[in-house]
Motif scaffolding. Structure first.
Motif, PDB file in Angstrom:
ATOM      1  N   GLY A  24       0.824  -1.207   0.000  1.00 45.79           N
ATOM      2  CA  GLY A  24       0.000   0.000   0.000  1.00 45.79           C
ATOM      3  C   GLY A  24       0.856   1.254   0.000  1.00 45.79           C
ATOM      4  O   GLY A  24       0.555   2.229  -0.695  1.00 45.79           O
ATOM      5  N   LYS A  25       1.937   1.235   0.782  1.00 49.33           N
ATOM      6  CA  LYS A  25       2.846   2.381   0.803  1.00 49.33           C
ATOM      7  C   LYS A  25       3.534   2.554  -0.537  1.00 49.33           C
ATOM      8  O   LYS A  25       3.755   3.678  -0.993  1.00 49.33           O
ATOM      9  N   LEU A  26       3.870   1.445  -1.181  1.00 48.96           N
ATOM     10  CA  LEU A  26       4.498   1.516  -2.503  1.00 48.96           C
ATOM     11  C   LEU A  26       3.527   2.091  -3.534  1.00 48.96           C
ATOM     12  O   LEU A  26       3.913   2.911  -4.377  1.00 48.96           O
ATOM     13  N   ALA A  27       2.265   1.696  -3.443  1.00 50.47           N
ATOM     14  CA  ALA A  27       1.248   2.244  -4.346  1.00 50.47           C
ATOM     15  C   ALA A  27       1.048   3.734  -4.085  1.00 50.47           C
ATOM     16  O   ALA A  27       0.930   4.524  -5.025  1.00 50.47           O
ATOM     17  N   LEU A  28       1.009   4.121  -2.813  1.00 50.54           N
ATOM     18  CA  LEU A  28       0.902   5.544  -2.488  1.00 50.54           C
ATOM     19  C   LEU A  28       2.103   6.324  -2.997  1.00 50.54           C
ATOM     20  O   LEU A  28       1.964   7.449  -3.485  1.00 50.54           O
ATOM     21  N   LEU A  29       3.276   5.722  -2.910  1.00 53.11           N
ATOM     22  CA  LEU A  29       4.479   6.388  -3.392  1.00 53.11           C
ATOM     23  C   LEU A  29       4.432   6.598  -4.900  1.00 53.11           C
ATOM     24  O   LEU A  29       4.866   7.645  -5.398  1.00 53.11           O
ATOM     25  N   ALA A  30       3.896   5.646  -5.625  1.00 56.33           N
ATOM     26  CA  ALA A  30       3.739   5.815  -7.076  1.00 56.33           C
ATOM     27  C   ALA A  30       2.776   6.959  -7.386  1.00 56.33           C
ATOM     28  O   ALA A  30       3.016   7.758  -8.292  1.00 56.33           O
ATOM     29  N   LEU A  31       1.697   7.052  -6.623  1.00 54.77           N
ATOM     30  CA  LEU A  31       0.750   8.151  -6.816  1.00 54.77           C
ATOM     31  C   LEU A  31       1.369   9.490  -6.441  1.00 54.77           C
ATOM     32  O   LEU A  31       1.125  10.512  -7.104  1.00 54.77           O
ATOM     33  N   ILE A  32       2.186   9.497  -5.394  1.00 53.92           N
ATOM     34  CA  ILE A  32       2.878  10.732  -4.995  1.00 53.92           C
ATOM     35  C   ILE A  32       3.823  11.179  -6.098  1.00 53.92           C
ATOM     36  O   ILE A  32       3.885  12.366  -6.439  1.00 53.92           O
ATOM     37  N   TRP A  33       4.595  10.230  -6.673  1.00 59.01           N
ATOM     38  CA  TRP A  33       5.504  10.595  -7.753  1.00 59.01           C
ATOM     39  C   TRP A  33       4.725  11.154  -8.947  1.00 59.01           C
ATOM     40  O   TRP A  33       5.132  12.152  -9.540  1.00 59.01           O
ATOM     41  N   ALA A  34       3.627  10.526  -9.305  1.00 56.93           N
ATOM     42  CA  ALA A  34       2.826  10.987 -10.437  1.00 56.93           C
ATOM     43  C   ALA A  34       2.319  12.401 -10.187  1.00 56.93           C
ATOM     44  O   ALA A  34       2.351  13.256 -11.090  1.00 56.93           O
ATOM     45  N   PHE A  35       1.859  12.679  -8.968  1.00 58.87           N
ATOM     46  CA  PHE A  35       1.364  14.008  -8.639  1.00 58.87           C
ATOM     47  C   PHE A  35       2.480  15.047  -8.698  1.00 58.87           C
ATOM     48  O   PHE A  35       2.316  16.122  -9.300  1.00 58.87           O
ATOM     49  N   ILE A  36       3.622  14.749  -8.089  1.00 53.23           N
ATOM     50  CA  ILE A  36       4.733  15.703  -8.073  1.00 53.23           C
ATOM     51  C   ILE A  36       5.229  15.956  -9.488  1.00 53.23           C
ATOM     52  O   ILE A  36       5.471  17.105  -9.880  1.00 53.23           O
ATOM     53  N   HIS A  37       5.386  14.900 -10.273  1.00 55.27           N
ATOM     54  CA  HIS A  37       5.874  15.067 -11.647  1.00 55.27           C
ATOM     55  C   HIS A  37       4.889  15.888 -12.481  1.00 55.27           C
ATOM     56  O   HIS A  37       5.291  16.759 -13.243  1.00 55.27           O
ATOM     57  N   HIS A  38       3.614  15.609 -12.319  1.00 56.28           N
ATOM     58  CA  HIS A  38       2.590  16.337 -13.061  1.00 56.28           C
ATOM     59  C   HIS A  38       2.582  17.818 -12.665  1.00 56.28           C
ATOM     60  O   HIS A  38       2.460  18.694 -13.526  1.00 56.28           O
ATOM     61  N   LEU A  39       2.744  18.089 -11.385  1.00 57.08           N
ATOM     62  CA  LEU A  39       2.789  19.470 -10.908  1.00 57.08           C
ATOM     63  C   LEU A  39       3.991  20.216 -11.473  1.00 57.08           C
ATOM     64  O   LEU A  39       3.859  21.338 -11.995  1.00 57.08           O
ATOM     65  N   LEU A  40       5.165  19.609 -11.399  1.00 57.47           N
ATOM     66  CA  LEU A  40       6.366  20.269 -11.900  1.00 57.47           C
ATOM     67  C   LEU A  40       6.342  20.417 -13.419  1.00 57.47           C
ATOM     68  O   LEU A  40       6.783  21.438 -13.955  1.00 57.47           O
ATOM     69  N   ALA A  41       5.820  19.430 -14.116  1.00 52.52           N
ATOM     70  CA  ALA A  41       5.709  19.536 -15.574  1.00 52.52           C
ATOM     71  C   ALA A  41       4.714  20.627 -15.956  1.00 52.52           C
ATOM     72  O   ALA A  41       4.920  21.344 -16.949  1.00 52.52           O
ATOM     73  N   GLY A  42       3.658  20.782 -15.167  1.00 46.95           N
ATOM     74  CA  GLY A  42       2.707  21.863 -15.423  1.00 46.95           C
ATOM     75  C   GLY A  42       3.345  23.229 -15.263  1.00 46.95           C
ATOM     76  O   GLY A  42       3.111  24.142 -16.065  1.00 46.95           O
ATOM     77  N   ILE A  43       4.168  23.385 -14.230  1.00 48.14           N
ATOM     78  CA  ILE A  43       4.891  24.649 -14.043  1.00 48.14           C
ATOM     79  C   ILE A  43       5.845  24.881 -15.200  1.00 48.14           C
ATOM     80  O   ILE A  43       5.973  26.000 -15.721  1.00 48.14           O
ATOM     81  N   ARG A  44       6.511  23.814 -15.645  1.00 49.50           N
ATOM     82  CA  ARG A  44       7.425  23.931 -16.798  1.00 49.50           C
ATOM     83  C   ARG A  44       6.673  24.400 -18.041  1.00 49.50           C
ATOM     84  O   ARG A  44       7.139  25.283 -18.767  1.00 49.50           O
ATOM     85  N   PHE A  45       5.504  23.839 -18.288  1.00 56.79           N
ATOM     86  CA  PHE A  45       4.744  24.231 -19.473  1.00 56.79           C
ATOM     87  C   PHE A  45       4.188  25.642 -19.355  1.00 56.79           C
ATOM     88  O   PHE A  45       4.050  26.341 -20.361  1.00 56.79           O
ATOM     89  N   LEU A  46       3.869  26.070 -18.132  1.00 54.21           N
ATOM     90  CA  LEU A  46       3.469  27.469 -17.954  1.00 54.21           C
ATOM     91  C   LEU A  46       4.618  28.402 -18.322  1.00 54.21           C
ATOM     92  O   LEU A  46       4.409  29.440 -18.959  1.00 54.21           O
ATOM     93  N   LEU A  47       5.826  28.041 -17.917  1.00 60.44           N
ATOM     94  CA  LEU A  47       6.988  28.848 -18.278  1.00 60.44           C
ATOM     95  C   LEU A  47       7.232  28.822 -19.786  1.00 60.44           C
ATOM     96  O   LEU A  47       7.610  29.832 -20.384  1.00 60.44           O
ATOM     97  N   LEU A  48       7.012  27.665 -20.409  1.00 59.02           N
ATOM     98  CA  LEU A  48       7.158  27.585 -21.863  1.00 59.02           C
ATOM     99  C   LEU A  48       6.120  28.451 -22.570  1.00 59.02           C
ATOM    100  O   LEU A  48       6.410  29.071 -23.601  1.00 59.02           O
ATOM    101  N   ASP A  49       4.920  28.519 -22.021  1.00 63.42           N
ATOM    102  CA  ASP A  49       3.886  29.382 -22.597  1.00 63.42           C
ATOM    103  C   ASP A  49       4.248  30.856 -22.484  1.00 63.42           C
ATOM    104  O   ASP A  49       3.801  31.674 -23.291  1.00 63.42           O
TER     105      ASP A  49
END
Length: 85
Positions: A24-49
């Motif tokens: 369960g912790k491993l599954a939560l960690l995968a979801l945490i990584w997906a959220f963090i990566h998505h957040l940082l990639a969104g900020i990157r794309f805002l800067l690209l815009d």
């Protein structure tokens, strides 16, 4: 899973036992990584815009930074999740 934990104490206990297992912790960690990566990639794309770091090489470098930061922040969250900090 969170929504099903809310109606009763018994459903919350089953949620808590699922999340406290190593799988369960491993599954939560995968979801945490997906959220963090998505957040940082969104900020990157805002800067690209905003035409910041829009050149090809700069874009590749910012993609590497996003990946590196997401992995680093996920490792910090893993240490907290598994109780090592």
């Amino acid at each position: 899973l969170f929504q099903t934990s809310l109606p009763s104490e018994l459903s919350f206990e089953s949620y808590a036992s699922a999340v406290s297992s190593w799988f369960g912790k491993l599954a939560l960690l995968a979801l945490i990584w997906a959220f963090i990566h998505h957040l940082l990639a969104g900020i990157r794309f805002l800067l690209l815009d905003l035409h910041i770091a829009g050149e090809r090489e700069q874009g590749a470098n910012t993609a590497r930074v996003v990946l590196g930061l997401s992995v680093l922040l996920t490792l910090v969250c893993a240490l907290l999740l598994f109780g090592l900090i």
